[in-house]
Every structure is written in structure tokens, then in C-alpha cells.
Scaffold this active site. Structure first.
Site, short mmCIF file in Angstrom:
data_model
loop_
_atom_site.label_atom_id
_atom_site.label_comp_id
_atom_site.label_asym_id
_atom_site.label_seq_id
_atom_site.Cartn_x
_atom_site.Cartn_y
_atom_site.Cartn_z
N ARG A 143 11.56 62.53 -79.33
CA ARG A 143 11.02 62.13 -78.03
C ARG A 143 10.67 63.36 -77.18
NH1 ARG A 143 12.11 56.54 -77.27
NH2 ARG A 143 14.04 55.82 -78.19
N ASP B 285 1.32 48.47 -78.56
CA ASP B 285 0.99 48.27 -79.97
C ASP B 285 0.53 46.82 -80.11
OD1 ASP B 285 1.16 47.93 -82.75
OD2 ASP B 285 2.77 49.37 -82.96
N THR B 286 1.41 45.92 -80.52
CA THR B 286 1.01 44.51 -80.60
C THR B 286 0.78 43.91 -79.22
OG1 THR B 286 3.29 43.71 -80.51
CG2 THR B 286 2.38 44.21 -82.70
N GLY B 287 1.44 44.49 -78.21
CA GLY B 287 1.36 43.95 -76.85
C GLY B 287 2.41 42.89 -76.56
N THR C 270 5.77 43.01 -76.44
CA THR C 270 6.83 43.40 -75.49
C THR C 270 6.31 43.34 -74.06
OG1 THR C 270 7.61 44.98 -77.16
CG2 THR C 270 8.49 45.23 -74.93
N LEU C 271 5.17 43.96 -73.86
CA LEU C 271 4.64 44.04 -72.50
C LEU C 271 4.23 42.66 -71.99
CD1 LEU C 271 4.04 45.92 -70.21
CD2 LEU C 271 1.82 46.42 -71.24
C1 PRP Z 1 7.82 50.82 -77.68
C2 PRP Z 1 6.99 50.94 -76.40
C3 PRP Z 1 6.74 49.53 -76.02
C4 PRP Z 1 6.73 48.80 -77.34
C5 PRP Z 1 5.31 48.52 -77.72
O1 PRP Z 1 9.15 50.67 -77.35
O2 PRP Z 1 7.66 51.67 -75.41
O3 PRP Z 1 7.75 49.02 -75.16
O4 PRP Z 1 7.32 49.65 -78.32
O5 PRP Z 1 5.25 47.73 -78.87
P1 PRP Z 1 4.54 46.31 -78.86
O6 PRP Z 1 3.26 46.44 -78.11
O7 PRP Z 1 4.28 46.05 -80.35
O8 PRP Z 1 5.45 45.29 -78.28
P2 PRP Z 1 10.31 50.70 -78.45
O9 PRP Z 1 10.61 49.30 -78.89
O10 PRP Z 1 9.94 51.66 -79.54
O11 PRP Z 1 11.57 51.22 -77.63
P3 PRP Z 1 11.83 52.66 -76.95
O12 PRP Z 1 10.85 52.78 -75.80
O13 PRP Z 1 13.24 52.61 -76.48
O14 PRP Z 1 11.58 53.71 -78.01
#
Ligand code: PRP
Length: 184
Positions: free
Chosen positions: A170, A108-110, A112-113
């Protein structure tokens, strides 16, 4: 019960965005590309729990090459920098010298990754790639190298195939968009 019109949607959803057949076909293509690009390497597929686990389970069976799986979990730092995460479950294996691909259900925003990749890069893998099933690229805040992309999707909240709303859905075999009024 499913009908000839397709699977019945949960009430929170308004439309199937990607049906199970389309996902399976794309997963096969991604798996073939990964196998071709990494033949003979010490390949590791890593996912960030929990959402990516389902995609990883299907993807790894579509990769006709020797590989290992590993898992990590992260949680957001409350009050930390945007996207800052702490590791709540680390990888079990060392990745130095390995060909690592981080497998995500959605970017999404990127943020986390971006954090996860910088943590993994410090462990000196031979290569570090990204494979995401879904890419909500219109929401991106940080630029990320997406090596393998399943589908670009619009800026809608989606559930199914690993993605949740309040911990539920899920296990849907398809990806569906959520009604605006169902998002808290
Ligand atoms: C989701 C997905 C990514 C993150 C992406 O995880 O698996 O890790 O969000 O979002 P970002 O690009 O904005 O950072 P989530 O936090 O929903 O946890 P989950 O996998 O346990 O559902």
C-alpha cells in the site's frame, strides 16, 4: 534503492502503470475541480478504509475549500447478495444536508460502492458524489455515477498508492501492475 530508470519494483510487480508525478498532477486537477464545484458548501470527503486513505490524504490537501473528513469501513457479507457489505466502522458525523463525496482508491465491479452509496443516500445528504483515483471500468457490474475520475485502467491487478496484495505494498508511491503468477 531507486535508480535513474525509476523506482525498483517489488518482485510481484511487472510494470509501473502510474508514476508518483502523474498521480500528484492528477490529484491536483481533481482537487481543483472539487473546490470549484463545491465552493461555499458543507463539503465532506468520506473514504472507505483501508485503501482509499492515502488518496484521501493527498486529495484533501489539493482542495482549496472548507471541508471535513470522515471515514467508514465495511466488510463483505459471506453468503450475502453480491457486493453486500456490513459497516464495521460507521461515519462519526451526521451527513444530512451536506455535500458528500465518497473518495475511493479503485472502483472495480462497483458492487461495494453501490452498497455504500445506497446506505449514505438514506441519510439525506444534499448531494452525493464519487471521486475515484482508479476506474477499472471494463469490470463494472453495476452502473455508478462517477463524478470525478483520476485514471481509467485496464483489467490488471494493481498495487501501490493504497492498493494491496495480501496486505502489502500500500505504501508504494506509484501504482504498478502485478505479475499474473503472483496473484493467488
Ligand atoms: C477495494 C476498493 C473498493 C473495492 C472496489 O477495497 O477500495 O472499496 O475494493 O471493488 P468493487 O468495485 O469490485 O466492489 P478492498 O476490498 O480491496 O479493501 P481495502 O480498501 O481495505 O484494501
Amino acid at each position: 534503492m531507486s535508480s535513474e530508470r525509476g523506482p525498483d519494483l517489488p518482485p510481484v510487480a511487472d510494470r509501473v502503470l502510474l508514476d508518483a508525478g502523474s498521480i500528484a498532477e492528477r490529484v491536483r486537477e481533481l482537487g481543483a475541480a472539487i473546490a470549484e464545484d463545491h465552493a461555499g458548501e458543507d463539503l465532506r470527503l468520506i473514504t472507505v478504509l483501508r485503501g482509499g486513505a492515502m488518496f484521501l490524504a493527498d486529495l484533501c490537501r489539493a482542495v482549496d475549500a472548507s471541508l471535513q473528513l470522515d471515514y467508514m469501513a465495511v466488510s463483505s457479507y459471506v453468503g450475502g447478495a453480491p457486493g453486500a457489505v456490513r459497516i464495521t466502522k460507521d461515519l462519526d458525523d451526521d451527513i444530512e444536508g451536506a455535500a458528500v463525496i465518497v473518495v475511493e482508491d479503485i472502483i472495480d465491479t462497483g458492487l461495494t460502492l453501490n452498497y455504500v452509496l445506497s446506505m449514505l443516500r438514506a441519510r439525506k445528504p444534499a448531494s452525493l458524489g464519487v471521486c475515484t483515483l482508479l476506474d477499472k471500468d471494463v469490470r463494472r457490474i453495476v452502473d455508478l455515477p462517477v463524478t470525478y475520475r483520476g485514471f481509467s485502467i485496464p483489467d490488471r491487478f494493481v498495487i501501490g498508492y493504497g492498493l494491496d496484495l495480501g496486505g502489502l505494498y500500500r505504501n508504494l508511491p506509484y501504482v504498478a501492475t502485478v505479475r499474473d503468477e503472483a496473484i493467488l
